[in-house]
Motif scaffolding. Structure first.
Motif, PDB file in Angstrom:
ATOM      1  N   UNK A  96       0.845  -1.183   0.000  1.00 47.82           N
ATOM      2  CA  UNK A  96       0.000   0.000   0.000  1.00 47.82           C
ATOM      3  C   UNK A  96       0.889   1.245   0.000  1.00 47.82           C
ATOM      4  N   UNK A  97       0.300   2.349  -0.442  1.00 43.78           N
ATOM      5  CA  UNK A  97       0.997   3.637  -0.433  1.00 43.78           C
ATOM      6  C   UNK A  97       0.405   4.439   0.720  1.00 43.78           C
ATOM      7  N   UNK A  98       1.168   4.586   1.794  1.00 39.75           N
ATOM      8  CA  UNK A  98       0.649   5.095   3.043  1.00 39.75           C
ATOM      9  C   UNK A  98       0.001   6.453   2.982  1.00 39.75           C
ATOM     10  N   UNK A  99       0.507   7.345   2.112  1.00 38.29           N
ATOM     11  CA  UNK A  99      -0.014   8.715   2.052  1.00 38.29           C
ATOM     12  C   UNK A  99      -1.224   8.848   1.130  1.00 38.29           C
ATOM     13  N   UNK A 100      -1.502   7.814   0.349  1.00 43.38           N
ATOM     14  CA  UNK A 100      -2.667   7.863  -0.531  1.00 43.38           C
ATOM     15  C   UNK A 100      -3.923   7.487   0.245  1.00 43.38           C
ATOM     16  N   UNK A 149      -4.355   5.757   3.944  1.00 47.11           N
ATOM     17  CA  UNK A 149      -4.419   4.396   4.462  1.00 47.11           C
ATOM     18  C   UNK A 149      -3.378   4.167   5.559  1.00 47.11           C
ATOM     19  N   UNK A 150      -2.324   4.995   5.550  1.00 47.25           N
ATOM     20  CA  UNK A 150      -1.305   4.880   6.583  1.00 47.25           C
ATOM     21  C   UNK A 150      -1.793   5.253   7.964  1.00 47.25           C
ATOM     22  N   UNK A 151      -2.951   5.945   8.044  1.00 42.68           N
ATOM     23  CA  UNK A 151      -3.503   6.309   9.352  1.00 42.68           C
ATOM     24  C   UNK A 151      -4.327   5.179   9.956  1.00 42.68           C
ATOM     25  N   UNK A 152      -4.596   4.130   9.174  1.00 44.12           N
ATOM     26  CA  UNK A 152      -5.352   2.982   9.695  1.00 44.12           C
ATOM     27  C   UNK A 152      -4.432   2.090  10.523  1.00 44.12           C
ATOM     28  N   UNK A 153      -5.029   1.313  11.392  1.00 40.01           N
ATOM     29  CA  UNK A 153      -4.251   0.339  12.160  1.00 40.01           C
ATOM     30  C   UNK A 153      -3.811  -0.796  11.242  1.00 40.01           C
ATOM     31  N   UNK A 154      -2.864  -1.592  11.718  1.00 46.07           N
ATOM     32  CA  UNK A 154      -2.406  -2.730  10.918  1.00 46.07           C
ATOM     33  C   UNK A 154      -3.530  -3.687  10.588  1.00 46.07           C
ATOM     34  N   UNK A 155      -4.405  -3.915  11.549  1.00 45.99           N
ATOM     35  CA  UNK A 155      -5.537  -4.809  11.316  1.00 45.99           C
ATOM     36  C   UNK A 155      -6.493  -4.253  10.288  1.00 45.99           C
ATOM     37  N   UNK A 156      -6.745  -2.945  10.346  1.00 48.64           N
ATOM     38  CA  UNK A 156      -7.650  -2.333   9.376  1.00 48.64           C
ATOM     39  C   UNK A 156      -7.069  -2.387   7.975  1.00 48.64           C
ATOM     40  N   UNK A 157      -5.760  -2.190   7.852  1.00 46.47           N
ATOM     41  CA  UNK A 157      -5.137  -2.276   6.518  1.00 46.47           C
ATOM     42  C   UNK A 157      -5.245  -3.694   5.963  1.00 46.47           C
ATOM     43  N   UNK A 158      -5.060  -4.693   6.814  1.00 46.92           N
ATOM     44  CA  UNK A 158      -5.235  -6.079   6.371  1.00 46.92           C
ATOM     45  C   UNK A 158      -6.659  -6.300   5.877  1.00 46.92           C
ATOM     46  N   UNK A 159      -7.627  -5.735   6.571  1.00 46.41           N
ATOM     47  CA  UNK A 159      -9.028  -5.925   6.202  1.00 46.41           C
ATOM     48  C   UNK A 159      -9.346  -5.256   4.864  1.00 46.41           C
ATOM     49  N   UNK A 160      -8.753  -4.084   4.614  1.00 42.78           N
ATOM     50  CA  UNK A 160      -8.929  -3.421   3.321  1.00 42.78           C
ATOM     51  C   UNK A 160      -8.368  -4.299   2.205  1.00 42.78           C
ATOM     52  N   UNK A 161      -7.207  -4.904   2.439  1.00 43.01           N
ATOM     53  CA  UNK A 161      -6.589  -5.773   1.423  1.00 43.01           C
ATOM     54  C   UNK A 161      -7.461  -6.997   1.151  1.00 43.01           C
TER      55      UNK A 161
END
Length: 265
Positions: A96-100, A149-161
């Protein structure tokens, strides 16, 4: 034979091996991935889990054995070919691109457009609406898809993926240690959405070294040690205690316990 056993697996490995020169990364590994089931692959570091992922994802070709996708014997030559066959892999270090914003990451590389010629542009409104709707369909209520997306928690980023893979038509979802760097609460969130993907009919491969996480959601369990398969069980064939014991070393731990007891004054 059970009803599950009579179905054609979405992905099947039969006696698959992979060598790098004289190094044996995998030897004679077999597993099945069925629609609506989670196959958990457990093992410590060096067990061969990463090599297994790379073969299913199309990064590495197997040297021996058979790989079948929906019953057809095949050799996956690239991640794109695997994706075209419905196999999506979500790695631990999420691409993911954290700032996007979340919506941009959701469609990264597959952006819908509108207009033609010099007036062609990304359909931002569609991407925002679709991202919110698809996350909500997976049970993820993310109010602001414009946040980085970089402001989400690690778990939330996994869920988006996970939601992204479901949206783009994955039949098989391979998850590389999705809870490894997460705390208890965030791990629970991710496992909830792993189960949601299964309930939507996907076949899921969950790579993990945590037997407790595996047993919470798993239907099948494959245990690897130093590149070989040391256990293959369905959920009704093994308890959590036995799975944990096999994962932790089983008889080797018993031997160590006896040795320690002997050396205790």
């Amino acid at each position: 034979m059970t009803q599950t056993d009579t179905r054609t697996p979405l992905v099947e490995l039969s006696g698959v091996s992979k060598h790098y020169g004289t190094v044996r990364a995998l030897e004679g590994v077999s597993l099945q991935v069925h629609a609506g089931e989670i196959t958990c692959v457990l093992g410590d570091n060096g067990a061969g889990k990463s090599t297994l992922i790379k073969m299913i994802a199309g990064l590495h070709r197997h040297d021996d054995g058979v790989l079948r996708v929906e019953g057809e014997e095949t050799t996956l030559s690239s991640p794109r070919e695997a994706l075209d066959r419905g196999i999506a892999t979500v790695y631990q270090d999420l691409a993911v691109v954290g700032l996007m914003p979340v919506w941009r990451n959701f469609f990264l590389g597959s952006e819908p457009t509108r207009g033609t010629g010099p007036f062609k542009r990304m359909d931002v409104d569609l991407m925002r609406r679709t991202t919110h709707a698809e996350l909500l369909r997976m049970g993820i209520d993310l109010r602001d898809v414009d946040q980085p997306i970089g402001t989400l928690s690690g778990g939330e980023r996994q869920c988006v993926a996970i939601a992204r893979a479901v949206h783009f038509g994955a039949k098989v979802l391979v998850l590389d240690e999705p809870t490894a760097a997460l705390g208890v609460k965030q791990s629970g969130v991710v496992l909830k959405y792993v189960a949601a993907a299964r309930d939507q009919g996907l076949g899921v491969v969950l790579i993990t070294h945590n037997p407790h996480h595996a047993y919470l959601v798993g239907d099948r369990f494959v245990l690897l040690k130093r590149g070989t398969m040391v256990g293959h069980h369905t959920r009704d064939e093994i308890t959590l205690d036995e799975l944990t014991r096999q994962m932790a070393g089983g008889s080797e731990l018993d031997d160590l316990r006896h040795e320690l007891e002997k050396s205790t004054p």
